[in-house]
Design a protein around this motif. Structure first.
Motif, PDB file in Angstrom:
ATOM      1  N   ALA A  60      -5.296  36.529 -15.130  1.00 57.22           N
ATOM      2  CA  ALA A  60      -6.098  35.309 -15.109  1.00 57.22           C
ATOM      3  C   ALA A  60      -5.751  34.450 -13.886  1.00 57.22           C
ATOM      4  CB  ALA A  60      -5.866  34.525 -16.400  1.00 57.22           C
ATOM      5  N   HIS A  61      -4.451  34.357 -13.604  1.00 50.85           N
ATOM      6  CA  HIS A  61      -4.012  33.486 -12.508  1.00 50.85           C
ATOM      7  C   HIS A  61      -4.454  34.002 -11.141  1.00 50.85           C
ATOM      8  CE1 HIS A  61      -1.397  31.285  -9.757  1.00 50.85           C
ATOM      9  NE2 HIS A  61      -0.858  32.439  -9.389  1.00 50.85           N
ATOM     10  N   THR A  62      -4.377  35.313 -10.918  1.00 51.59           N
ATOM     11  CA  THR A  62      -4.820  35.854  -9.627  1.00 51.59           C
ATOM     12  C   THR A  62      -6.326  35.641  -9.457  1.00 51.59           C
ATOM     13  OG1 THR A  62      -4.898  38.033 -10.687  1.00 51.59           O
ATOM     14  CG2 THR A  62      -2.987  37.555  -9.319  1.00 51.59           C
ATOM     15  N   ASN A  90      -3.396  27.354 -13.341  1.00 50.09           N
ATOM     16  CA  ASN A  90      -2.667  26.896 -12.162  1.00 50.09           C
ATOM     17  C   ASN A  90      -1.181  27.214 -12.378  1.00 50.09           C
ATOM     18  OD1 ASN A  90      -1.546  25.481 -10.016  1.00 50.09           O
ATOM     19  ND2 ASN A  90      -2.302  23.471 -10.641  1.00 50.09           N
ATOM     20  N   SER A  91      -0.523  27.754 -11.365  1.00 49.10           N
ATOM     21  CA  SER A  91       0.901  28.106 -11.509  1.00 49.10           C
ATOM     22  C   SER A  91       1.800  26.946 -11.114  1.00 49.10           C
ATOM     23  CB  SER A  91       1.220  29.336 -10.665  1.00 49.10           C
ATOM     24  OG  SER A  91       0.800  29.124  -9.319  1.00 49.10           O
ATOM     25  N   TYR A  92       1.723  26.565  -9.827  1.00 48.61           N
ATOM     26  CA  TYR A  92       2.654  25.522  -9.356  1.00 48.61           C
ATOM     27  C   TYR A  92       2.044  24.597  -8.314  1.00 48.61           C
ATOM     28  CZ  TYR A  92       3.547  29.132  -5.710  1.00 48.61           C
ATOM     29  OH  TYR A  92       3.438  30.079  -4.725  1.00 48.61           O
ATOM     30  N   ASN A 149      -3.605  39.327  -0.839  1.00 50.11           N
ATOM     31  CA  ASN A 149      -2.141  39.426  -0.751  1.00 50.11           C
ATOM     32  C   ASN A 149      -1.453  38.720  -1.919  1.00 50.11           C
ATOM     33  OD1 ASN A 149      -0.825  40.656   1.927  1.00 50.11           O
ATOM     34  ND2 ASN A 149      -2.922  39.976   2.337  1.00 50.11           N
ATOM     35  N   HIS A 150      -2.049  37.625  -2.355  1.00 48.17           N
ATOM     36  CA  HIS A 150      -1.508  36.929  -3.521  1.00 48.17           C
ATOM     37  C   HIS A 150      -1.581  37.819  -4.756  1.00 48.17           C
ATOM     38  CE1 HIS A 150      -2.267  34.237  -7.080  1.00 48.17           C
ATOM     39  NE2 HIS A 150      -1.100  33.798  -6.680  1.00 48.17           N
ATOM     40  N   GLU A 151      -2.712  38.481  -4.956  1.00 48.17           N
ATOM     41  CA  GLU A 151      -2.846  39.361  -6.127  1.00 48.17           C
ATOM     42  C   GLU A 151      -1.868  40.526  -6.033  1.00 48.17           C
ATOM     43  OE1 GLU A 151      -6.537  39.559  -7.941  1.00 48.17           O
ATOM     44  OE2 GLU A 151      -6.211  41.461  -8.963  1.00 48.17           O
ATOM     45  N   GLN A 153       1.099  40.410  -4.714  1.00 45.93           N
ATOM     46  CA  GLN A 153       2.412  39.899  -5.137  1.00 45.93           C
ATOM     47  C   GLN A 153       2.514  39.900  -6.660  1.00 45.93           C
ATOM     48  OE1 GLN A 153       2.260  36.095  -2.954  1.00 45.93           O
ATOM     49  NE2 GLN A 153       4.035  36.791  -1.794  1.00 45.93           N
ATOM     50  N   HIS A 154       1.430  39.518  -7.300  1.00 45.75           N
ATOM     51  CA  HIS A 154       1.450  39.482  -8.774  1.00 45.75           C
ATOM     52  C   HIS A 154       1.404  40.883  -9.382  1.00 45.75           C
ATOM     53  CE1 HIS A 154       1.496  35.224  -9.859  1.00 45.75           C
ATOM     54  NE2 HIS A 154       0.952  35.039  -8.663  1.00 45.75           N
ATOM     55  N   GLN A 155       0.894  41.862  -8.644  1.00 44.61           N
ATOM     56  CA  GLN A 155       0.949  43.239  -9.166  1.00 44.61           C
ATOM     57  C   GLN A 155       2.402  43.675  -9.317  1.00 44.61           C
ATOM     58  OE1 GLN A 155      -1.499  45.251  -6.276  1.00 44.61           O
ATOM     59  NE2 GLN A 155      -3.403  44.658  -7.273  1.00 44.61           N
TER      60      GLN A 155
HETATM   61 FE   LIG Z   1       0.569  33.064  -7.863  1.00 40.57          FE
END
Ligand SMILES: [Fe+2]
Length: 437
Positions: A60-62, A90-92, A149-151, A153-155
């Motif tokens: 959900a966050h990505t 939202n994370s941070y 690239n963000h997604e 990192q979450h992978q």
């Molecule tokens: Fe994130």
């Protein structure tokens, strides 16, 4: 309009044409689907430690990242799937409002997993629309690159978090039973550790403007690096077993003060996921519990353990600059996420005349001796995306090289990962260096 020039930088080129980016977007999203395909809705709700997040939340966050930073501001006529998700996932990013407490992510039973999947399809449909037409601005393409690239990192986090979740479950389920453990066959003794000498010199460190990178990898700048020696492979489980057998966890002279406190507070006697059964050590892997193999790189150690091991071995950890000098000429290849092993592979013995470090990329992130600090001239971007990296430059150490859970297209020699020194749930390992004296 978010200004991204100091979050990422890359040169316009034919490779960056929208259709190629669209294909890479699709591949990234499919990778996330593949990583979660074997997980039940219940699996995807587990948050088994403070570091981790539920798999459903990662998805959900990505998605929220594309929704919030790209589609809402840049796709004309775009309507969010659910406006309430703007705060929920939202994370941070405090600039956007107060994010929910991270510890509460496992309470988000609603939206249900099916709803999150619909949310992702909604974003996919509109991202494809946005990337389909060549009129998309350079700034939007840069944002899409960042979102991919963000997604990625979450992978990696998704894999390490589900590993911890399954380890925490007394049933000890397997995440990937098809990931063949290397213990299936006979194992060679650990190859001997060799080292390569690097002369002193004024070196260029950091990413140049010609390729995608995060803001924390730049500006490229000069650093004087004294002569050093760099281990040709990571430290292995067999060597770490010798450290344990030599009472490594019981000798305060080997530990930094905070490290010794952590040993006492957490009662560490071995890396995370290791357990002794009689005289034998076993480790929990993504493919279940199996014997510790001496020829595999040791992983799931904290910075404190890496530092104590290095001191015991008569060496030290490399600085992040030394690591980058050693890695810069090497191709990005190795045991990365796409290999599907989700565990470090046994180290090969270097050829007699080889001076090339092995297993630099993939297998295990390598703790450096460097605190995570801004490079000279670093400036975070204005706005919410300025919170991506810069605000974490306190109390964390740099790791380099990626792991067996890092997507191949995500890692490079200049990449700076960072975690607090007690962190153990990532695939974090050890590379030794010394001054060459
Ligand atoms: Fe994130």
């Amino acid at each position: 309009m978010v200004h991204l020039k100091s979050v990422l930088t890359f040169r316009p080129s034919a490779e960056r044409a929208a259709p190629t980016l669209a294909e890479r977007y699709n591949a990234c999203r499919q990778q996330t689907e593949a990583l979660t395909a074997s997980l039940s809705a219940e699996d995807q709700m587990v948050q088994s430690c403070a570091d981790a997040s539920p798999a459903k939340w990662h998805q959900a966050h990505t998605n929220w990242f594309f929704d919030t930073f790209i589609l809402s501001p840049h796709l004309t006529g775009y309507r969010p799937f659910d406006a309430k998700f703007r705060d929920l996932f939202n994370s941070y990013y405090n600039t956007l409002g107060a994010p929910p407490d991270k510890a509460l992510r496992s309470t988000f039973s609603r939206p249900a997993l099916d709803e999150v999947r619909k949310y992702r399809r909604h974003v996919d449909e509109h991202m494809r629309q946005l990337l389909k037409y060549g009129e998309t601005s350079e700034a939007v393409l840069e944002l899409a690159e960042l979102g991919i690239n963000h997604e990625q990192q979450h992978q990696e986090l998704l894999v390490t978090d589900i590993k911890h979740a399954f380890w925490s479950n007394p049933l000890r389920p397997e995440y990937r039973s098809e990931a063949t453990p290397t213990s299936a066959g006979p194992h060679p003794s650990p190859p001997p550790q060799k080292a390569q000498n690097y002369p002193e010199g004024l070196r260029e460190i950091g990413a140049d403007a010609g390729s995608f990178h995060f803001d924390n990898e730049s500006p490229r700048h000069k650093v004087f690096v004294p002569a050093f020696r760099f281990g040709l492979r990571p430290a292995l489980c067999g060597e770490y077993l010798a450290f344990i057998d030599d009472r490594g966890y019981e000798r305060p002279e080997l530990w930094l003060s905070d490290g010794w406190k952590a040993v006492q507070a957490h009662r560490w006697v071995a890396p995370l996921y290791w357990e002794r059964n009689g005289t034998e050590w076993f480790q929990f892997t993504c493919s279940g519990l199996r014997k510790v193999e001496e020829s595999e790189p040791v992983c799931h150690v904290s910075y404190f353990e890496a530092d104590a091991f290095a001191r015991w071995a008569g060496a030290r950890l490399p600085t992040e600059f030394e690591w980058e000098i050693a890695a810069a000429p090497l191709a990005v290849e190795g045991n990365l996420l796409e290999s599907g092993k989700f565990h470090p592979e046994a180290s090969p013995e270097s050829k007699a005349d080889s001076i090339m470090p092995l297993q630099i990329f993939g297998d295990v992130w390598e703790w450096s001796a460097s605190a995570y600090l801004p490079y000279p001239g670093f400036k975070p971007a204005a706005g919410a995306l300025g919170e991506y990296n810069g605000k974490f430059m306190s109390g964390q150490m740099v790791l380099r090289g990626g792991s067996c859970a890092t997507p191949r297209s995500h890692i490079r020699a200049t990449y700076r990962n960072f975690f607090p020194p007690e962190t153990r749930w990532q695939f974090s390992g050890i590379r030794l260096a010394d001054d060459g004296n």
